[in-house]
Design an enzyme around this catalytic site. Structure first.
Site, PDB file in Angstrom:
ATOM      1  N   HIS A 162      -7.426  -6.844  -1.342  1.00 26.35           N
ATOM      2  CA  HIS A 162      -6.410  -6.915  -0.296  1.00 26.35           C
ATOM      3  C   HIS A 162      -6.177  -8.319   0.238  1.00 26.35           C
ATOM      4  CE1 HIS A 162      -6.369  -2.648  -0.617  1.00 26.35           C
ATOM      5  NE2 HIS A 162      -7.643  -2.570  -0.309  1.00 26.35           N
ATOM      6  N   GLU A 186      -1.246  10.555   1.932  1.00 21.35           N
ATOM      7  CA  GLU A 186      -0.089  10.188   1.111  1.00 21.35           C
ATOM      8  C   GLU A 186      -0.407  10.448  -0.351  1.00 21.35           C
ATOM      9  OE1 GLU A 186       1.788   6.330   3.510  1.00 21.35           O
ATOM     10  OE2 GLU A 186       0.822   6.047   1.576  1.00 21.35           O
ATOM     11  N   ARG A 225       5.005 -10.272  12.329  1.00 19.22           N
ATOM     12  CA  ARG A 225       4.681 -11.690  12.518  1.00 19.22           C
ATOM     13  C   ARG A 225       5.234 -12.489  11.348  1.00 19.22           C
ATOM     14  NH1 ARG A 225       1.047 -11.508   8.232  1.00 19.22           N
ATOM     15  NH2 ARG A 225      -0.199  -9.615   8.237  1.00 19.22           N
ATOM     16  N   LYS A 275       0.052   3.603  12.081  1.00 18.85           N
ATOM     17  CA  LYS A 275       0.734   3.927  10.813  1.00 18.85           C
ATOM     18  C   LYS A 275       1.385   5.309  10.830  1.00 18.85           C
ATOM     19  CE  LYS A 275      -0.838  -0.013   9.841  1.00 18.85           C
ATOM     20  NZ  LYS A 275      -0.031  -1.140  10.275  1.00 18.85           N
TER      21      LYS A 275
HETATM   22  C1  MV4 Z   1      -1.394   2.918  -1.315  1.00 12.72           C
HETATM   23  C2  MV4 Z   1      -1.661   2.751  -2.690  1.00 12.72           C
HETATM   24  C3  MV4 Z   1      -1.287   3.754  -3.535  1.00 12.72           C
HETATM   25  N1  MV4 Z   1      -0.702   4.874  -3.038  1.00 12.72           N
HETATM   26  N2  MV4 Z   1      -0.813   4.041  -0.881  1.00 12.72           N
HETATM   27  C4  MV4 Z   1      -3.523  -1.073   0.187  1.00 12.72           C
HETATM   28  C5  MV4 Z   1      -3.300  -1.833   1.442  1.00 12.72           C
HETATM   29  C6  MV4 Z   1      -2.565  -0.938   2.369  1.00 12.72           C
HETATM   30  N3  MV4 Z   1      -1.519  -1.659   3.011  1.00 12.72           N
HETATM   31  C7  MV4 Z   1      -2.026   0.140   1.497  1.00 12.72           C
HETATM   32  N4  MV4 Z   1      -2.597  -0.019   0.192  1.00 12.72           N
HETATM   33  C8  MV4 Z   1      -2.313   0.832  -0.810  1.00 12.72           C
HETATM   34  N5  MV4 Z   1      -1.712   1.987  -0.420  1.00 12.72           N
HETATM   35  C9  MV4 Z   1      -0.480   4.985  -1.727  1.00 12.72           C
HETATM   36  N6  MV4 Z   1       0.086   6.081  -1.273  1.00 12.72           N
HETATM   37  C10 MV4 Z   1      -2.251   1.558  -3.113  1.00 12.72           C
HETATM   38  C11 MV4 Z   1      -2.583   0.609  -2.171  1.00 12.72           C
HETATM   39  C12 MV4 Z   1      -3.180  -0.585  -2.689  1.00 12.72           C
HETATM   40  C13 MV4 Z   1      -2.504  -1.806  -2.623  1.00 12.72           C
HETATM   41  C14 MV4 Z   1      -1.264  -1.915  -2.021  1.00 12.72           C
HETATM   42  C15 MV4 Z   1      -0.613  -3.124  -1.955  1.00 12.72           C
HETATM   43  C16 MV4 Z   1      -1.206  -4.247  -2.515  1.00 12.72           C
HETATM   44  C17 MV4 Z   1      -2.436  -4.168  -3.108  1.00 12.72           C
HETATM   45  C18 MV4 Z   1      -3.104  -2.956  -3.164  1.00 12.72           C
HETATM   46  C19 MV4 Z   1      -4.362  -2.876  -3.778  1.00 12.72           C
HETATM   47  C20 MV4 Z   1      -5.012  -1.681  -3.820  1.00 12.72           C
HETATM   48  C21 MV4 Z   1      -4.429  -0.524  -3.268  1.00 12.72           C
END
Ligand code: MV4
Length: 501
Positions: free
Chosen positions: A235, A200, A292, A116
């Site tokens: 998730h 972040e 994918r 990442k």
């Molecule tokens: C975040 C966020 C808020 N702020 N990054 C969750 C999975 C991973 N791919 C990144 N995720 C998140 N990153 C920042 N800077 C909130 C989440 C997140 C989330 C993101 C997408 C879909 C569902 C989620 C559920 C909880 C937290």
């Protein structure tokens, strides 16, 4: 040209890939574990090879055994599906080395996006917006505090090797920095053998909106618009729809351009997905790229009118893209509901078992991708996804009403499942209004968990039993009349009205 494809996967996605191959006149090879001897993908493929015991590590993740099946069968290409080896750079490299076409990107694009921190850096250089935060790895507490001073609290500490929510920590105040940093690091080391982390700015109540892209081996890339995937639980996505109810035409185009730039920055080839996190003001930030085909790809297929598996195969053949950006448009609206073998009333625990009866919904606008049939045992070794209901309507309203209708027709008995929970989601105010973020499930827990105590089938049986007693005792019905009624128990609306219930 590819003539025989080995599908290195199982379940609904293996079946789905085999279907497109058959339409293209391409022969298919299934692989299966002990638990999957009677699986549908084995029945659908032209030939099938046993690749080991039930645990994934010994079968669907066993590269030696899969490569042996490829050699023995004479397959010239491998489709990895999703999960398992689909985002494994070594597997893509090994296919290359052994002269078998990997239907997916090369190892470099997979590794760049798998890390990442590297992905973030690559996106920044390509001009794709990323969440404000660190340029690289956080090496010390001082460095963390300095970044937090710049961007402000709250922040998220994330594992570089993570993704999909693993190795993440939310930091709301300065005092938590030390412990969150330590926790994220040790979790990352344990889970991925790599403790690199980055920081972040935390985006409150975000939307998860992703773009489908296709790129060929000649440097061309297009996007096939977005999917709104904000209905998630821990998730795990549950419902996806396209178009996103919140995007404006301008934002949609800007994000599409960013998605193409992201794909080009890693010389991407094949089908891929750019995940964005979108805040309430529609600011969008690159989150990660999935290298994918994804579970939710059918809603894009329905609305854009493209068979993504076929395009993947044409790209793997080295052909230039067969579609141009300008000719693509979104037509109508599609919603996917994921049907899992899990028990919503027992903390969504996976619920393996034998499927005794299924009623699959049919009719206008319905597609069901699944891998179950009456009598099959759902193994506990793998993801509990049993089927996907993909519904199309001329607009969101129709897609929603049609999904509700289809879910009502959908019945699975023998294994606990989330069908009733899905119905509740589609009835929730925030979902109906198209006004939901990634916190939707948590914020609507009480409404969503108020599942009917008695599912339809059980309700029918109670009514029938009561009615039969009534007939026998009060009306002195003959055994023949009673048997006729018992055999028609599915006709319960009629029984209900006759019995005045
Ligand atoms: C975040 C966020 C808020 N702020 N990054 C969750 C999975 C991973 N791919 C990144 N995720 C998140 N990153 C920042 N800077 C909130 C989440 C997140 C989330 C993101 C997408 C879909 C569902 C989620 C559920 C909880 C937290």
């Amino acid at each position: 040209m590819i003539q025989k494809v080995l599908v290195a996967n199982r379940g609904e996605i293996a079946v789905r890939i085999i279907r497109s191959c058959r339409e293209m006149g391409i022969l298919t090879v299934a692989v299966y574990s002990d638990a999957d001897r009677k699986a549908l993908h084995v029945l659908y493929a032209d030939e099938a090879y046993h690749i080991g015991p039930s645990p994934s590590a010994d079968s669907y993740l066993n590269m030696d055994n899969i490569m042996r099946a490829a050699r023995l069968s004479g397959a010239d290409a491998i489709h990895p599906g999703y999960g398992f080896l689909s985002e494994n750079a070594s597997f893509s490299a090994r296919c290359q080395e052994e002269g078998i076409i990997f239907i997916g990107p090369g190892p470099d694009a997979i590794s760049t996006m798998g890390d990442k921190i590297t992905a973030r850096k690559t996106m920044m250089e390509a001009g794709v917006p990323v969440v404000p935060g660190t340029d690289g790895e956080i090496r010390s507490e001082e460095e963390a505090l300095q970044i937090i001073g710049d961007i402000g609290l709250p922040v998220m500490i994330k594992a570089s090797a993570g993704g999909g929510g693993k190795g993440m920590r939310l930091v709301k105040n300065d005092k938590e920095v030390t412990s969150a940093l330590r926790a994220a690091r040790s979790e990352a080391r344990a889970a991925f053998g790599d403790d690199a982390v980055f920081i972040e700015k935390y985006i409150e109540s975000p939307h998860h909106i992703e773009y489908q892209i296709l790129a060929d081996k000649h440097g061309n890339a297009i996007h096939l618009f977005e999917r709104e995937c904000s209905v998630q639980r821990r998730h795990q996505k549950i419902i996806e729809e396209t178009p996103s109810p919140i995007l404006t035409p301008l934002r949609r185009q800007q994000m599409g351009d960013a998605a193409i730039a992201a794909a080009k920055a890693v010389d991407y080839c094949g089908a891929g997905t750019i995940e964005f996190i979108v805040d309430k003001d529609l600011n969008y930030y690159f989150l990660e790229m999935n290298t994918r085909l994804q579970v939710e790809h059918p809603i894009t297929e329905r609305v854009v009118g493209v068979d993504l598996v076929k395009e993947q195969i044409h790209i793997a053949n080295g052909e230039p893209l067969r579609l141009e950006q300008e000719e693509l448009k979104q037509q109508g609206h599609a919603i996917e509901c994921r049907v899992y073998a899990e028990d919503p009333e027992n903390n969504f625990m996976p619920a393996p078992g034998k499927v005794t009866h299924i009623d699959i919904p049919y009719g206008v606008g319905i597609r069901v991708d699944g891998s179950i049939y009456e009598g099959i045992e759902i193994p506990l070794f793998y993801d509990p996804l049993m089927a996907k209901l993909i519904v199309w309507g001329k607009d969101r309203q129709e897609a929603l009403e049609r999904s509700q209708r289809a879910l009502k027709e959908f019945k699975i008995t023998g294994v606990r499942n989330n069908l009733r929970f899905l119905e509740r989601i589609l009835q929730a105010g925030a979902f109906v209004e198209g006004n939901y973020s990634t916190h939707f499930i948590d914020e609507n827990k009480d409404f969503l968990m108020a599942l009917d105590e008695c599912p339809d089938e059980c309700e029918d049986m109670v009514i029938i039993t009561a009615f039969m007693e009534y007939l026998r005792r009060v009306k002195k019905a003959s055994p023949k009349e009673m048997t006729a009624l018992k055999n028609n128990w599915k006709d319960y609306p009629r029984v209900r009205s006759v019995f005045k219930l």
